[in-house]
Design a protein around this motif. Sequence first.
Motif, PDB file in Angstrom:
ATOM      1  N   GLY A 115      45.367  41.374  38.554  1.00  0.00           N
ATOM      2  CA  GLY A 115      45.448  40.044  39.145  1.00  0.00           C
ATOM      3  C   GLY A 115      46.797  39.389  38.996  1.00  0.00           C
ATOM      4  N   ALA A 116      47.806  40.133  38.513  1.00  0.00           N
ATOM      5  CA  ALA A 116      49.150  39.579  38.367  1.00  0.00           C
ATOM      6  C   ALA A 116      49.840  39.540  39.730  1.00  0.00           C
ATOM      7  CB  ALA A 116      49.963  40.411  37.378  1.00  0.00           C
ATOM      8  N   LEU A 117      50.598  38.483  39.975  1.00  0.00           N
ATOM      9  CA  LEU A 117      51.318  38.316  41.228  1.00  0.00           C
ATOM     10  C   LEU A 117      52.477  39.308  41.300  1.00  0.00           C
ATOM     11  CD1 LEU A 117      51.657  36.654  43.855  1.00  0.00           C
ATOM     12  CD2 LEU A 117      53.113  35.093  42.524  1.00  0.00           C
ATOM     13  N   VAL A 118      52.464  40.148  42.321  1.00  0.00           N
ATOM     14  CA  VAL A 118      53.505  41.150  42.534  1.00  0.00           C
ATOM     15  C   VAL A 118      54.583  40.602  43.471  1.00  0.00           C
ATOM     16  CG1 VAL A 118      53.974  43.434  43.544  1.00  0.00           C
ATOM     17  CG2 VAL A 118      51.965  43.094  42.086  1.00  0.00           C
ATOM     18  N   ALA A 119      54.176  39.960  44.559  1.00  0.00           N
ATOM     19  CA  ALA A 119      55.127  39.438  45.544  1.00  0.00           C
ATOM     20  C   ALA A 119      54.462  38.341  46.365  1.00  0.00           C
ATOM     21  CB  ALA A 119      55.609  40.554  46.465  1.00  0.00           C
TER      22      ALA A 119
END
Length: 145
Positions: A115-119
């Motif tokens: 769930g971490a923001l990549v882009a």
Amino acid sequence: MQSLAHVPFLAHLGCEVSRFHGGESELSLNVHEELTNNWGTAHGGVTMTLLDAAMGHAARSPDEPGGTPRTGVVTIEMKTSFMRPGVGRLTVRGRVMDRTLTLSFCEASAFDEQGALVAHATGTFKHLKALTVGGRKVQRDGASD
């Protein structure tokens, strides 16, 4: 769920569409070796393709699930910011921020399995009923005159 318009490049990548209505979309993709850079993470072009596709799907999404999609769209401009490397399965959510008769202004975010923001990206999309390619008019379903 199908995007209701066959996009050969997205099919080739293995992209799946799970949401496509109400000015929103959700796409996902397993990042396999052929889609990685020399660091072994998702190539930036793959991540940008997913963001572009999510915004484009949101722009032409029908108002209700299963409804008739809006006209086809083409990307006019896009800005992307990368926060962290993409690994594993990426999920991208797109949405329309505003719409006129001929343009949709959209944003999309790509997330990793944790769930971490990549882009994140923003983009402008032009609504078209047909496109002239190589001197022939092509309809949004790929048929030509």
